[in-house]
Write a protein that holds these residues in place. Structure first.
Motif, PDB file in Angstrom:
ATOM      1  N   VAL A  18      48.820  37.428  57.816  1.00 46.40           N
ATOM      2  CA  VAL A  18      47.796  36.522  57.260  1.00 46.40           C
ATOM      3  C   VAL A  18      48.419  35.571  56.245  1.00 46.40           C
ATOM      4  O   VAL A  18      47.851  34.521  55.944  1.00 46.40           O
ATOM      5  CB  VAL A  18      46.617  37.287  56.609  1.00 46.40           C
ATOM      6  N   GLU A  19      49.592  35.936  55.721  1.00 43.67           N
ATOM      7  CA  GLU A  19      50.287  35.040  54.787  1.00 43.67           C
ATOM      8  C   GLU A  19      51.096  33.957  55.519  1.00 43.67           C
ATOM      9  O   GLU A  19      51.772  33.145  54.891  1.00 43.67           O
ATOM     10  CB  GLU A  19      51.196  35.867  53.863  1.00 43.67           C
ATOM     11  N   ASN A  20      51.033  33.992  56.848  1.00 42.13           N
ATOM     12  CA  ASN A  20      51.764  33.030  57.680  1.00 42.13           C
ATOM     13  C   ASN A  20      50.788  32.336  58.659  1.00 42.13           C
ATOM     14  O   ASN A  20      51.176  31.882  59.724  1.00 42.13           O
ATOM     15  CB  ASN A  20      52.840  33.795  58.470  1.00 42.13           C
ATOM     16  N   ALA A  21      49.526  32.260  58.234  1.00 43.39           N
ATOM     17  CA  ALA A  21      48.486  31.749  59.148  1.00 43.39           C
ATOM     18  C   ALA A  21      48.814  30.330  59.597  1.00 43.39           C
ATOM     19  O   ALA A  21      49.420  29.547  58.862  1.00 43.39           O
ATOM     20  CB  ALA A  21      47.125  31.779  58.453  1.00 43.39           C
ATOM     21  N   VAL A  31      55.805  46.153  59.672  1.00 40.34           N
ATOM     22  CA  VAL A  31      56.909  45.197  59.843  1.00 40.34           C
ATOM     23  C   VAL A  31      56.635  43.912  59.074  1.00 40.34           C
ATOM     24  O   VAL A  31      57.517  43.368  58.396  1.00 40.34           O
ATOM     25  CB  VAL A  31      57.140  44.879  61.335  1.00 40.34           C
ATOM     26  N   LEU A  32      55.401  43.442  59.136  1.00 39.35           N
ATOM     27  CA  LEU A  32      55.076  42.150  58.522  1.00 39.35           C
ATOM     28  C   LEU A  32      54.724  42.286  57.035  1.00 39.35           C
ATOM     29  O   LEU A  32      54.599  41.270  56.327  1.00 39.35           O
ATOM     30  CB  LEU A  32      53.956  41.460  59.297  1.00 39.35           C
ATOM     31  N   GLY A  33      54.547  43.519  56.577  1.00 36.42           N
ATOM     32  CA  GLY A  33      54.330  43.755  55.139  1.00 36.42           C
ATOM     33  C   GLY A  33      53.074  43.125  54.587  1.00 36.42           C
ATOM     34  O   GLY A  33      53.038  42.701  53.417  1.00 36.42           O
ATOM     35  N   VAL A  91      61.963  42.141  58.529  1.00 33.02           N
ATOM     36  CA  VAL A  91      61.101  43.259  58.151  1.00 33.02           C
ATOM     37  C   VAL A  91      60.627  43.037  56.707  1.00 33.02           C
ATOM     38  O   VAL A  91      61.458  42.919  55.798  1.00 33.02           O
ATOM     39  CB  VAL A  91      61.870  44.593  58.256  1.00 33.02           C
ATOM     40  N   PHE A  92      59.310  42.985  56.530  1.00 34.29           N
ATOM     41  CA  PHE A  92      58.753  42.737  55.188  1.00 34.29           C
ATOM     42  C   PHE A  92      58.286  44.033  54.528  1.00 34.29           C
ATOM     43  O   PHE A  92      58.115  44.077  53.320  1.00 34.29           O
ATOM     44  CB  PHE A  92      57.574  41.754  55.278  1.00 34.29           C
ATOM     45  N   GLY A  93      58.053  45.078  55.332  1.00 38.40           N
ATOM     46  CA  GLY A  93      57.567  46.336  54.771  1.00 38.40           C
ATOM     47  C   GLY A  93      58.693  47.340  54.579  1.00 38.40           C
ATOM     48  O   GLY A  93      59.875  47.005  54.727  1.00 38.40           O
TER      49      GLY A  93
END
Lengths: 291, 291
Positions: free
Chosen positions: B265-268, B117-119, B23-25
């Protein structure tokens, strides 16, 4: 003999009301209470937790492992292997061929229950050990055992009961037995003639004796589906005409059980009702002497 | 880019501890409470009952039925049919091809959960509708989606989350999703090189990317198996690295769902980490513009 349960005909599938009782005995004549017998009458099955001890489970499991690797057993016509994985799926007639499984098949905890339900002396119509491997265990489609035993073995009526003793834990997710509770009160007449030597195919993949899917959907809507989970050592006793099935098993947990079918001596098999000849004795006994 | 999750190698299978958070957020940044986010971190999944209304379920179900009979859809390379029954199993990229499914894929009830979740901002890595027919529905063996997305689509880390919206009731007996809770914290490195155009086979039957059975048994013993039942209209959100599977379905009750994968988008995605070339865009998007 009049055929009350005609099946394997051409034309439309048919549903026939059961004529016989499910329970022929009383609470006085065996281990089951009146309440239990009432439930069996209503749902078509009964679960018996801890029918055998953990030590007995271990003895039977070890014997099954040993048999599964015995070249003589693997070559025996009474052994069925999975069509894809080539692992042992079932070994039949173990009540005659194997001392460990003969003992449990003749054990009073088992036989007295069968005699009580069937209200008479009994004999063993069929026995087998089943092994559903983890990861690749295959499904069994919906069927009534009695439909096959009637059509192909000549069993006159549904006065027979099966007991399945679990050698492994049955979870909801490793392909446990599913029963439509109450379905044993109706007989689904299946469409299509029985081919010669049908049993060679039908033990691996179902062909003749497959109920119509519309009828099955209607049965599921009316009766529901019970999933029979429980711990190793427990047993399930179920009527010969229960509509039952099991899903495949992708989990790592294999499933194995000992399966014994008792028939009433008053319901002994005659000539098949819908097949060219009876199946071999290891699928449907031709010796009807009481235990 | 350093490959933190090497897979599809020769030799022994390996288990690699996850580096990234799940969980990033935070609870402030979306619909999930702190308690829910904690459960997601721990188990790898969350169930959301009644995410969509019965009317929405009916609209999407009708659209799925229509698509399953549309000759153009059946002929489309983005449609996968069951190998034996020839029934539609999955239709991919429905968030681009179909207005009804595009709407749900962009719905705030869905997207805000993914962003939380993905922050970060998110894009859709994959979408599909799945149909598991009654009587003949086939199983999916155990796998981590991230293993495939990493090896074949070039997804750097497990910072992606899937949402499965149920269009039918999920019972324990009609082949529901099974998850090993907690397994998302470990990455199973799979043995064996990825063949050219592996996706053509792997959507129907798993080959490369199959975890070792001994490792799976150990995972099941340590993590257990959760069976995700629930009513139509409910949703399950689960981490990209959850070890999951589903059994086949011999019951009359088919199972269908809408499945959308969000990636940060930070894991594209970059070039594949263990495949000759990326899979087609309908399996792993090459357009990474945020929603």
């Amino acid at each position: 003999m009049r055929d009350r349960y005609r099946t394997r005909l051409d034309g439309e599938p048919d549903v026939i009301a059961r004529e016989e009782p499910v329970v022929f005995g009383t609470a006085d004549s065996g281990p089951y209470t009146a309440e239990e017998l009432g439930r069996l009458e209503q749902t078509g099955y009964l679960q018996v937790p801890d029918l055998v001890t953990p030590d007995e489970v271990e003895t039977m499991s070890a014997e099954l492992r040993r048999l599964s690797q015995d070249p003589e057993v693997l070559a025996d016509e009474r052994t069925v292997v999975e069509s894809t994985s080539q692992e042992v799926r079932s070994i039949f007639e173990v009540h005659l061929s194997n001392p460990v499984f003969s003992a449990i098949a003749h054990d009073p905890r088992v036989v007295e229950r069968a005699r009580q339900v069937l209200g008479s002396d009994v004999y063993i119509h069929q026995s087998r050990v089943n092994f559903k491997p983890g990861f690749v265990g295959k499904e069994f489609s919906w069927h009534s055992d009695f439909e096959t035993w009637h059509a192909e073995d000549g069993m006159p009526g549904p006065r027979a009961i099966s007991i399945s003793i679990a050698l492994t834990d049955n979870y909801s997710y490793n392909g446990p037995l599913m029963i439509m509770p109450g379905s044993h009160q109706e007989f689904i007449s299946c469409v299509g003639e029985t081919p010669e030597d049908n049993f060679k195919e039908s033990l691996v993949m179902q062909g003749a004796g497959t109920p119509d899917t519309k009828v099955l959907r209607d049965f599921a809507d009316r009766y529901g589906i019970d999933v029979l989970t429980g711990q190793a050592g427990g047993a399930t006793m179920f009527d010969s005409n229960c509509m039952h099935a099991s899903n495949g098993n992708v989990t790592p947990y294999s499933r194995s059980n000992v399966f014994i079918v008792f028939n009433s001596v008053e319901n002994a098999c005659v000539e098949p009702f819908a097949a060219p000849q009876p199946r071999p004795h290891y699928l449907g006994a031709r010796d009807h002497a009481p235990i």
